[in-house]
Design an enzyme around this catalytic site. Structure first.
Site, PDB file in Angstrom:
ATOM      1  N   SER A 155      -4.079  13.511   5.912  1.00  0.00           N
ATOM      2  CA  SER A 155      -3.270  12.335   5.592  1.00  0.00           C
ATOM      3  C   SER A 155      -1.957  12.572   4.854  1.00  0.00           C
ATOM      4  O   SER A 155      -1.179  11.636   4.703  1.00  0.00           O
ATOM      5  CB  SER A 155      -4.099  11.334   4.798  1.00  0.00           C
ATOM      6  OG  SER A 155      -4.956  10.659   5.666  1.00  0.00           O
ATOM      7  N   SER A 167      -3.227   8.793   6.678  1.00  0.00           N
ATOM      8  CA  SER A 167      -3.185   7.497   6.047  1.00  0.00           C
ATOM      9  C   SER A 167      -2.030   7.311   5.060  1.00  0.00           C
ATOM     10  O   SER A 167      -1.735   6.176   4.684  1.00  0.00           O
ATOM     11  CB  SER A 167      -4.502   7.258   5.300  1.00  0.00           C
ATOM     12  OG  SER A 167      -4.702   8.255   4.327  1.00  0.00           O
ATOM     13  N   LYS A 185       1.138   6.576  -3.444  1.00  0.00           N
ATOM     14  CA  LYS A 185       0.217   5.996  -2.461  1.00  0.00           C
ATOM     15  C   LYS A 185      -0.801   5.105  -3.166  1.00  0.00           C
ATOM     16  O   LYS A 185      -1.295   5.450  -4.249  1.00  0.00           O
ATOM     17  CB  LYS A 185      -0.513   7.132  -1.727  1.00  0.00           C
ATOM     18  CG  LYS A 185      -1.456   6.666  -0.637  1.00  0.00           C
ATOM     19  CD  LYS A 185      -2.135   7.860   0.035  1.00  0.00           C
ATOM     20  CE  LYS A 185      -3.076   7.438   1.146  1.00  0.00           C
ATOM     21  NZ  LYS A 185      -3.743   8.591   1.779  1.00  0.00           N
TER      22      LYS A 185
HETATM   23  N1  GLN Z   1      -7.271  10.589   9.747  1.00  0.00           N
HETATM   24  C1  GLN Z   1      -8.370  11.106   8.996  1.00  0.00           C
HETATM   25  C2  GLN Z   1      -9.384  10.010   8.770  1.00  0.00           C
HETATM   26  O1  GLN Z   1      -9.230   9.006   9.342  1.00  0.00           O
HETATM   27  C3  GLN Z   1      -7.882  11.695   7.705  1.00  0.00           C
HETATM   28  C4  GLN Z   1      -7.605  10.688   6.672  1.00  0.00           C
HETATM   29  C5  GLN Z   1      -7.210  11.293   5.355  1.00  0.00           C
HETATM   30  O2  GLN Z   1      -6.837  12.455   5.258  1.00  0.00           O
HETATM   31  N2  GLN Z   1      -7.309  10.490   4.321  1.00  0.00           N
HETATM   32  O3  GLN Z   1     -10.314  10.146   8.048  1.00  0.00           O
END
Ligand code: GLN
Length: 490
Positions: free
Chosen positions: A183, A159, A84
């Site tokens: 994420s 994400s 990632k």
């Molecule tokens: N969807 C969550 C956010 O927008 C989690 C994102 C993540 O785990 N990086 O912060």
């Protein structure tokens, strides 16, 4: 033999070890497939095929030499994976899905990646992410939205959407992701793959470009529990470069064909089966829980009473930490600089041009929550409620060994469905945020499909440092079900 692109991590490692295939052959097969499918999946921000082939060649040579001298071969020698784009790999561009880091080439490698490289992996490229990992769909990437391999009109989750998509589309047998509020687990759910979000502090955060430092964790996405566990054990462990990494022994996880779960107590929290959850999702998760019961596990109703506060608490703490972490992008030391008269102007213009709207929203929210006069009312209060959420878990884990729950209230949604409504997007995270706030591990895997043939995921959450128990239960489940073997037609 199975086609090269279909090999799981474990199968690929075996094939490489037995000489059935070389790393160059395996890497080439994945690069060729990516060449063909990437235009319609759009999972990679940066691809490194030349470097990958060079590394593959070097691994094949190294293997030959080691074999000749009867020396042990590193465990993952020649295995291609994707990373990632919020984890640094020295000399490979790292954008974090942001324009502000469009041309940023880090000079150092994240410890999690380094450990896998020491074990022999080959890096295929850097996968798409919501900008600075803020989002649940990859639609907040400053570059493009990754498509869900199961239905390209839908999002892959986020994400770590790029990482989930490469695994689902069989462009790589495994990919690294990060999980600050879901994420790893949510994209794993949307793409029908397996993912581990380790205990906070289990895997070094060094080289993970910070979003919410008290929540960030580095995880793995792969096609099954066994593969996920293998990469996890190699990545985990104390790191002098991360003050929050824990010096707790990493078990050598032995997963066998055993499917008897007698003695295992699984809690089902009533707060995770709420109104608004897609009926197919609830049905599939309940069926999986029944499957665990059929394998001998004892199922207990439990309660995590502060669950409903996870969303407001997370959306105060994460933006607060983000606002501090993202202060470093000032156009001075690295990243985008918009030249202008005077430093303050330059600072404003660089940040104004470099950050996308979701990142700006969170910086503003977080700055406000931390500002004098509001700190106690917002950040301080959120920290207190965070403790209550953690105590919910501590209490439940006195009575059960793990918790089984859905990951997201819905299956993958359509591109654009929530882009105008940040709150609707945040609501996708209700079931994943509590584990991050409590710091406990979560294992995500597929447990069915909805009536549109979209994968449905579930998660097992366990006490701190008990990833092994989750892996054993998840692996047992995958021994008797075949959801995790389903692949999208591409
Ligand atoms: N969807 C969550 C956010 O927008 C989690 C994102 C993540 O785990 N990086 O912060």
């Amino acid at each position: 033999m199975t086609e090269l692109i279909d090999l799981t991590v474990t199968q690929a490692v075996n094939a490489l070890n037995s000489g059935e295939c070389s790393s160059v052959e395996l890497t080439t097969a994945l690069i060729d497939r990516t060449e063909k499918l990437e235009p319609s999946v759009q999972a990679y921000l940066t691809r490194t095929p030349d470097l990958a082939l060079e590394q593959a060649k070097a691994s094949d040579n190294k293997r030959k030499l080691l074999n000749e001298s009867l020396a042990p071969v590193p465990r993952l020698l020649g295995l291609p994976i994707a990373v990632k784009d919020v984890l640094t790999v020295a000399n490979i561009r790292c954008t974090c899905g942001s324009k502000i880091l469009e041309n940023f080439k880090p000079v150092y490698t994240a410890t999690s990646v380094q450990k896998l490289q020491d074990a022999g992996v080959v890096i295929l490229g850097k996968t798409n992410t919501d900008e600075f990992a803020m989002g649940s769909s990859t639609e907040n990437s400053a570059y493009f939205t990754t498509r869900n391999p199961w239905d390209r009109e839908r999002v892959p989750g986020g994400s770590s959407g790029g990482s989930a998509a490469v695994v689902a589309a069989r462009l790589a047998p495994a990919a690294l992701g990060t999980d600050t509020g879901g994420s790893v687990r949510q994209p794993a759910s949307f793409c029908g793959v397996t993912g581990i979000k380790p205990t906070y502090g289990r895997v070094s955060r060094y080289g993970l470009i910070a979003y919410g430092s008290s929540l960030d964790s580095v995880g793995v996405l792969a096609r099954n529990v066994e593969d996920t566990a293998l990469l996890f054990t190699i990545m985990a462990g104390y790191d002098i470069k991360d003050a929050t990494s824990m010096d707790i022994p990493i078990p050598q996880i032995q997963l066998d064909g055993r499917t008897d779960l007698k003695g295992l107590r699984i809690g089902v929290p009533k707060e995770y089966f709420i109104e608004g959850i897609q009926p197919d999702v609830e049905k599939a998760v309940r069926a999986a829980i029944a499957q665990f019961a059929a394998m001998g596990a004892e199922i207990k109703q439990v309660s995590l009473p502060h669950t409903e506060y996870a969303l407001p608490v997370y959306y105060l703490i994460a933006p607060a930490e983000a606002s501090a972490n993202l202060a470093r992008y000032d156009g001075v030391r690295f990243g985008l600089r918009v030249p202008s008269e005077g430093n303050i102007e330059m600072f404003k213009k660089s940040r104004g041009a470099g950050f996308g709207s979701e990142v700006k929203r969170r910086i503003m929210l977080g700055t406000y929550a931390l500002s004098a006069g509001y700190y106690d009312a917002y950040y301080g209060q959120a920290q207190k409620v965070r403790t209550l959420i953690k105590q919910d878990f501590d209490k439940v884990f006195e009575a059960v060994d793990m918790i089984a729950a859905p990951i997201a209230p819905t299956t993958a949604f359509k591109r654009g469905a929530h882009t105008e409504d940040p709150l609707a997007m945040y609501l996708e995270d209700v079931f994943t945020l509590p584990a991050n706030l409590a710091g406990v591990p979560g294992l995500a895997f597929c447990c069915g499909f909805d009536n549109q043939n979209l994968p449905i995921g579930m998660q097992l959450m366990g006490p701190h440092y008990k990833e092994e128990v989750l892996f054993k239960a998840g692996h047992a489940y995958q021994q008797v079900t075949d959801w995790h073997t389903k692949t999208p037609e591409l």
